[in-house]
Design a protein around this motif. Structure first.
Motif, PDB file in Angstrom:
ATOM      1  N   TYR A  71       1.183  -1.087   0.557  1.00 38.45           N
ATOM      2  CA  TYR A  71      -0.169   0.223   0.309  1.00 38.45           C
ATOM      3  C   TYR A  71       0.542   1.237  -0.082  1.00 38.45           C
ATOM      4  CZ  TYR A  71      -4.004  -3.190   0.308  1.00 38.45           C
ATOM      5  OH  TYR A  71      -4.689  -4.256   0.548  1.00 38.45           O
ATOM      6  N   GLU A  72       2.239   1.178   0.670  1.00 38.83           N
ATOM      7  CA  GLU A  72       3.083   2.385   0.517  1.00 38.83           C
ATOM      8  C   GLU A  72       2.992   2.301  -0.988  1.00 38.83           C
ATOM      9  OE1 GLU A  72       6.798   3.467   2.892  1.00 38.83           O
ATOM     10  OE2 GLU A  72       6.513   1.620   2.986  1.00 38.83           O
ATOM     11  N   GLU A  73       3.653   1.795  -1.464  1.00 43.60           N
ATOM     12  CA  GLU A  73       4.227   1.819  -3.133  1.00 43.60           C
ATOM     13  C   GLU A  73       3.289   2.728  -3.304  1.00 43.60           C
ATOM     14  OE1 GLU A  73       7.040  -2.025  -3.625  1.00 43.60           O
ATOM     15  OE2 GLU A  73       5.149  -2.886  -3.855  1.00 43.60           O
ATOM     16  N   LEU A  74       1.723   1.764  -3.124  1.00 42.77           N
ATOM     17  CA  LEU A  74       0.601   1.604  -4.426  1.00 42.77           C
ATOM     18  C   LEU A  74       0.339   3.681  -4.316  1.00 42.77           C
ATOM     19  CD1 LEU A  74      -1.924  -0.355  -3.902  1.00 42.77           C
ATOM     20  CD2 LEU A  74      -1.359   0.227  -5.513  1.00 42.77           C
ATOM     21  N   GLY A  75       0.767   4.670  -2.974  1.00 43.27           N
ATOM     22  CA  GLY A  75       0.310   5.182  -2.334  1.00 43.27           C
ATOM     23  C   GLY A  75       1.310   6.402  -3.284  1.00 43.27           C
ATOM     24  N   LYS A  76       2.888   6.127  -3.013  1.00 40.63           N
ATOM     25  CA  LYS A  76       3.738   7.057  -4.489  1.00 40.63           C
ATOM     26  C   LYS A  76       3.558   6.773  -5.311  1.00 40.63           C
ATOM     27  CE  LYS A  76       7.276   5.908  -0.316  1.00 40.63           C
ATOM     28  NZ  LYS A  76       9.077   5.317  -0.226  1.00 40.63           N
ATOM     29  N   ALA A  77       2.909   6.040  -5.686  1.00 43.78           N
ATOM     30  CA  ALA A  77       3.551   6.389  -7.553  1.00 43.78           C
ATOM     31  C   ALA A  77       1.894   6.662  -7.779  1.00 43.78           C
ATOM     32  CB  ALA A  77       2.760   4.179  -7.746  1.00 43.78           C
ATOM     33  N   CYS A  78       0.381   6.694  -6.924  1.00 46.94           N
ATOM     34  CA  CYS A  78      -0.002   7.616  -7.452  1.00 46.94           C
ATOM     35  C   CYS A  78       0.052   8.886  -7.527  1.00 46.94           C
ATOM     36  CB  CYS A  78      -1.400   7.275  -6.768  1.00 46.94           C
ATOM     37  SG  CYS A  78      -2.223   8.495  -5.194  1.00 46.94           S
ATOM     38  N   ILE A  79       0.660   9.399  -6.299  1.00 44.27           N
ATOM     39  CA  ILE A  79       1.271  10.821  -5.864  1.00 44.27           C
ATOM     40  C   ILE A  79       2.203  11.106  -6.746  1.00 44.27           C
ATOM     41  CG2 ILE A  79       2.883  11.964  -4.741  1.00 44.27           C
ATOM     42  CD1 ILE A  79      -0.340  11.817  -4.027  1.00 44.27           C
ATOM     43  N   ALA A  80       3.544   9.965  -7.902  1.00 47.27           N
ATOM     44  CA  ALA A  80       4.743  10.517  -8.608  1.00 47.27           C
ATOM     45  C   ALA A  80       3.670  11.145 -10.288  1.00 47.27           C
ATOM     46  CB  ALA A  80       4.980   8.953  -8.695  1.00 47.27           C
ATOM     47  N   TRP A  81       2.304   9.904 -10.668  1.00 52.61           N
ATOM     48  CA  TRP A  81       1.353   9.638 -11.086  1.00 52.61           C
ATOM     49  C   TRP A  81       1.270  11.685 -11.245  1.00 52.61           C
ATOM     50  CZ3 TRP A  81      -3.274  10.902 -13.765  1.00 52.61           C
ATOM     51  CH2 TRP A  81      -3.239   9.884 -15.054  1.00 52.61           C
TER      52      TRP A  81
ATOM     53  N   ASP B 246       2.135  14.465 -10.313  1.00 59.31           N
ATOM     54  CA  ASP B 246       2.942  15.173  -9.870  1.00 59.31           C
ATOM     55  C   ASP B 246       3.959  15.499 -11.893  1.00 59.31           C
ATOM     56  OD1 ASP B 246       2.825  15.006  -7.651  1.00 59.31           O
ATOM     57  OD2 ASP B 246       4.281  14.270  -7.011  1.00 59.31           O
ATOM     58  N   GLY B 247       3.092  14.122 -12.653  1.00 59.45           N
ATOM     59  CA  GLY B 247       4.309  14.127 -13.610  1.00 59.45           C
ATOM     60  C   GLY B 247       2.708  14.269 -14.761  1.00 59.45           C
ATOM     61  N   LEU B 248       1.634  14.802 -13.797  1.00 60.61           N
ATOM     62  CA  LEU B 248      -0.096  15.547 -15.164  1.00 60.61           C
ATOM     63  C   LEU B 248       1.479  17.011 -14.974  1.00 60.61           C
ATOM     64  CD1 LEU B 248      -2.641  13.553 -14.796  1.00 60.61           C
ATOM     65  CD2 LEU B 248      -1.172  13.342 -16.708  1.00 60.61           C
ATOM     66  N   ARG B 249       1.490  16.884 -14.036  1.00 62.10           N
ATOM     67  CA  ARG B 249       1.317  18.623 -13.302  1.00 62.10           C
ATOM     68  C   ARG B 249       2.836  19.543 -13.739  1.00 62.10           C
ATOM     69  NH1 ARG B 249       2.289  19.052  -7.974  1.00 62.10           N
ATOM     70  NH2 ARG B 249       2.224  21.139  -8.094  1.00 62.10           N
ATOM     71  N   ASP B 250       3.675  18.426 -14.368  1.00 66.19           N
ATOM     72  CA  ASP B 250       5.526  19.028 -14.625  1.00 66.19           C
ATOM     73  C   ASP B 250       4.620  19.143 -16.015  1.00 66.19           C
ATOM     74  OD1 ASP B 250       6.179  18.449 -12.117  1.00 66.19           O
ATOM     75  OD2 ASP B 250       6.855  16.495 -12.995  1.00 66.19           O
ATOM     76  N   ASN B 251       3.730  18.683 -16.342  1.00 66.29           N
ATOM     77  CA  ASN B 251       2.732  18.691 -17.854  1.00 66.29           C
ATOM     78  C   ASN B 251       1.943  19.651 -18.550  1.00 66.29           C
ATOM     79  OD1 ASN B 251       4.154  16.590 -20.701  1.00 66.29           O
ATOM     80  ND2 ASN B 251       3.800  15.749 -18.357  1.00 66.29           N
ATOM     81  N   GLY B 252       2.046  20.502 -17.785  1.00 68.60           N
ATOM     82  CA  GLY B 252       1.345  22.227 -17.870  1.00 68.60           C
ATOM     83  C   GLY B 252      -0.595  21.937 -17.316  1.00 68.60           C
ATOM     84  N   VAL B 253      -0.456  20.312 -16.946  1.00 67.13           N
ATOM     85  CA  VAL B 253      -2.127  19.738 -16.416  1.00 67.13           C
ATOM     86  C   VAL B 253      -2.519  20.816 -15.248  1.00 67.13           C
ATOM     87  CG1 VAL B 253      -3.450  17.722 -16.243  1.00 67.13           C
ATOM     88  CG2 VAL B 253      -1.460  17.633 -17.830  1.00 67.13           C
TER      89      VAL B 253
ATOM     90  N   PHE C 296       4.210   7.337 -16.346  1.00 70.88           N
ATOM     91  CA  PHE C 296       3.689   6.838 -17.571  1.00 70.88           C
ATOM     92  C   PHE C 296       4.132   5.842 -19.087  1.00 70.88           C
ATOM     93  CE2 PHE C 296       3.478  11.102 -16.159  1.00 70.88           C
ATOM     94  CZ  PHE C 296       2.206  10.829 -15.886  1.00 70.88           C
ATOM     95  N   HIS C 297       5.528   5.484 -19.264  1.00 67.73           N
ATOM     96  CA  HIS C 297       5.788   4.332 -19.947  1.00 67.73           C
ATOM     97  C   HIS C 297       5.725   2.610 -18.843  1.00 67.73           C
ATOM     98  CE1 HIS C 297       8.665   6.156 -22.211  1.00 67.73           C
ATOM     99  NE2 HIS C 297       8.046   7.280 -21.682  1.00 67.73           N
ATOM    100  N   THR C 298       3.633   2.814 -19.302  1.00 72.17           N
ATOM    101  CA  THR C 298       3.977   0.830 -18.767  1.00 72.17           C
ATOM    102  C   THR C 298       4.069  -0.313 -19.929  1.00 72.17           C
ATOM    103  OG1 THR C 298       1.511   1.814 -18.973  1.00 72.17           O
ATOM    104  CG2 THR C 298       2.230   2.347 -17.221  1.00 72.17           C
TER     105      THR C 298
END
Length: 602
Positions: A56-66, A68-75, A131-133
């Motif tokens: 569950y810790e890995e899931l939490g970190k993965a969702c925040i990273a995802w 953050d990736g959107l926000r890094d693209n100006g979303v 986003f590379h899955t």
């Protein structure tokens, strides 16, 4: 669930666009499942679903990273909505899903005498970012997802300063709230569910998580604009994509050309008006929420509960109004609770059973704050389903029993803290779970499963198995781990409902034992801090052996262990109550420490 083939038929009408600078709304539950499958693909060395499942810790970190990736693209992420109520129309759909999950677990058990290895491969970082899955091997998705997947992702979002204010558990289905937001403000909804293509989005658009792909400069998406697509397909303006989606739902094997021709003439909608009305009802726009005074400030709490807990409490019209439900129905005769699906051993007693008494108390607490005509003494609980039979009926404590039941838990907590001085406040809940399993087993003249599991874990570490690398977990260990998870989550249900009750208050009107238990529950660990199955051997092994020794040495346990196996469970319970009453009379009416004595058989 979505409409079969709808995305396939409409894919040629989607447009590839950059996501940079877009405003988006996110379907929270779909997002959680997308992150889960992304994490599965990051563990290619796993042999099976148990080994591949992220913590569950890995899931939490993965969702925040995802995100953050959107926000890094100006979303700009406007809202993330999670389902918080199960409409009656969706009851059969939920039952069918539960039956599929039950069958899935049973099939896996039949096919795998050994569930998984004792050591799991590490989670690989995705080389190209979140986003590379890659596609997930079918063998890694042979089981239902982790039971607390959605609340774990929700917890990570609510703990984030960046995303907390954008996250809501809504008093209905999330797609209705996504659709309403887009119809008012425009933007794009990110989802995994084709149903959103059928909703009235105004000028809004739909994109699917799987279609977000990185290119050299930024992220690109496939954008579906329902109003534009309906015009291109020459569908009646009065019905739009409703007509086409309805044709598919009535004839899932029809060709695109036939379904489109029938939709243009409203053939099936005209021939089956009642079915079309029922189909369309699911996509009706939300009306304005009912005005409700909330002097108790429960609204923020109700909008942040775990989804399955929210589904239960919003069956009470009093709380549904405070939560802002748009149409509050009169409370049904039977309240339903669908528990998260635990991955246990299918041929053993359901892993939720051991902690039933904790949930009985939790469900019953709502009666302290709702009007008398809404109070309930029975709920129907669904854990696993082979068919469409009714759930497990649970009796809830009446109001005078609640302080005693709370005292029983607080007393047990304090006793175990004294008996385990080196154990942290959060670890004590694992000890309580072990205690529940031992107590439950003895009350039914069974050998506690934890004794067998501790021995099996010791066998894993013997020199021969270590040397020959024969280190596999057993289904008994899987069962015991699931029971610990069930015990933990039952206390989480109790904690969240108790927080509602205490916030509603006033505190002076609530029993003192309830307030004391509320304080003790603050030490319950977050989902991200729960040990994963890969660390279960070390945790259960170290705590389990000590817990068994201490707990089974208690006089009440000695009595259980020596009970006549031929004596019925009910007779043994009556004898324990008589003995406890006599002991209480001679020692100043000492409170019982066994909640089963207070609430009786489930």
């Amino acid at each position: 669930m979505g409409i079969p083939h709808l995305i396939t038929f409409l894919q040629p009408y989607a447009e590839a666009e950059s996501i940079v600078g877009r405003h988006v709304v996110i379907d929270g539950s779909g997002f959680a499942y997308h992150i889960y499958h992304a994490c599965l693909s990051a563990r290619p060395a796993a042999w099976n679903p148990f080994e591949a499942a992220p913590s569950y810790e890995e899931l939490g970190k993965a969702c925040i990273a995802w995100l953050d990736g959107l926000r890094d693209n100006g979303v700009e992420i406007k809202k993330m909505y999670f389902d918080g109520f199960l409409p009656p129309l969706k009851f059969d759909t939920r039952m069918e899903r539960l039956m599929r999950q039950t069958h899935q677990l049973s099939q896996y058990h039949v096919s795998n005498a050994t569930p998984c290895r004792a050591s799991f491969p590490p989670l690989d970082s995705l080389p190209g970012g979140p986003f590379h899955t890659t596609s997930v091997k079918s063998k890694l998705s042979a089981l239902p997802p982790s039971p607390f997947l959605v609340p774990a992702v929700l917890e990570a979002l609510l703990d984030s300063d960046q995303y907390r204010e954008r996250t809501e558990v809504v008093p209905g289905e999330a797609d209705l709230y996504c659709a309403k937001y887009l119809s008012q403000h425009g933007g794009i909804v990110l989802t995994g569910d084709s149903d959103l293509l059928v909703h009235d989005l105004g000028n809004g658009a739909v994109s699917f998580f799987r279609d977000i792909t990185p290119n050299k400069r930024a992220l690109s998406i496939q954008v579906y604009r329902p109003t534009v697509i309906a015009e291109r397909l020459d569908l009646p303006k009065s019905h739009g994509l409703h007509a086409f989606a309805f044709e598919i739902s009535m004839d899932s094997h029809g060709t695109f050309r036939k379904l489109l021709a029938d939709a243009r003439t409203l053939k099936t909608a005209t021939a089956s008006p009642s079915e079309f009305k029922r189909f369309s009802k699911e996509y009706n726009q939300l009306s304005a929420p009912l005005e409700a005074k909330d002097p108790t400030n429960l609204f923020p709490l109700l909008r942040s509960l775990d989804p399955r807990i929210s589904e239960y409490v919003l069956q009470y019209p009093y709380l549904a109004r405070i939560a802002g439900q748009d149409e509050v129905a009169k409370g049904s005769q039977t309240f339903h609770v669908f528990l998260p699906f635990l991955l246990d051993c299918p041929v053993r007693t359901n892993a939720w059973e051991v902690s039933t008494v904790t949930r009985q108390l939790a469900y019953g607490l709502i009666n302290l704050i709702v009007p008398e005509d809404q109070q309930r003494l029975v709920v129907s609980e669904y854990r696993k389903q082979q068919d469409k039979s009714t759930g497990r009926e649970l009796q809830l404590p009446n109001l005078p029993q609640i302080p005693e039941a709370c005292t029983a838990i607080t007393t047990l907590y304090s006793q175990l803290q004294q008996n385990f001085p080196g154990v942290s406040r959060s670890e004590i809940w694992t000890v309580i779970a072990i205690h529940q399993e031992i107590e439950y087993s003895y009350s039914r003249a069974k050998t506690p499963l934890c004794k067998l599991v501790v021995q099996q874990l010791a066998d894993l570490e013997n020199e021969y198995n270590m040397r020959n690398k024969r280190r596999n977990l057993t289904w008994d260990i899987i069962q015991f781990f699931a029971q610990i998870q069930g015990s933990y989550y039952s206390f989480r249900i109790l904690k969240q409902i108790m927080s509602l009750v205490v916030s509603h208050g006033p505190p002076q009107s609530l029993p003192e034992p309830l307030l004391h238990l509320h304080w003790q529950l603050e030490s319950l660990p977050n989902l991200r801090d729960l040990p994963g199955l890969d660390s279960a051997p070390s945790i259960i092994g170290s705590l389990g052996k000590r817990a068994i020794s201490i707990i089974t040495s208690h006089p009440s346990m000695d009595e259980e262990a020596t009970a006549d196996p031929q004596e019925s469970c009910r007779a043994r319970k009556k004898k324990r109550k008589r003995n406890h009453s006599a002991a209480g009379a001679s020692s100043g009416c000492q409170k019982p420490t066994n909640p089963f004595e207070l609430l009786g058989d489930a």
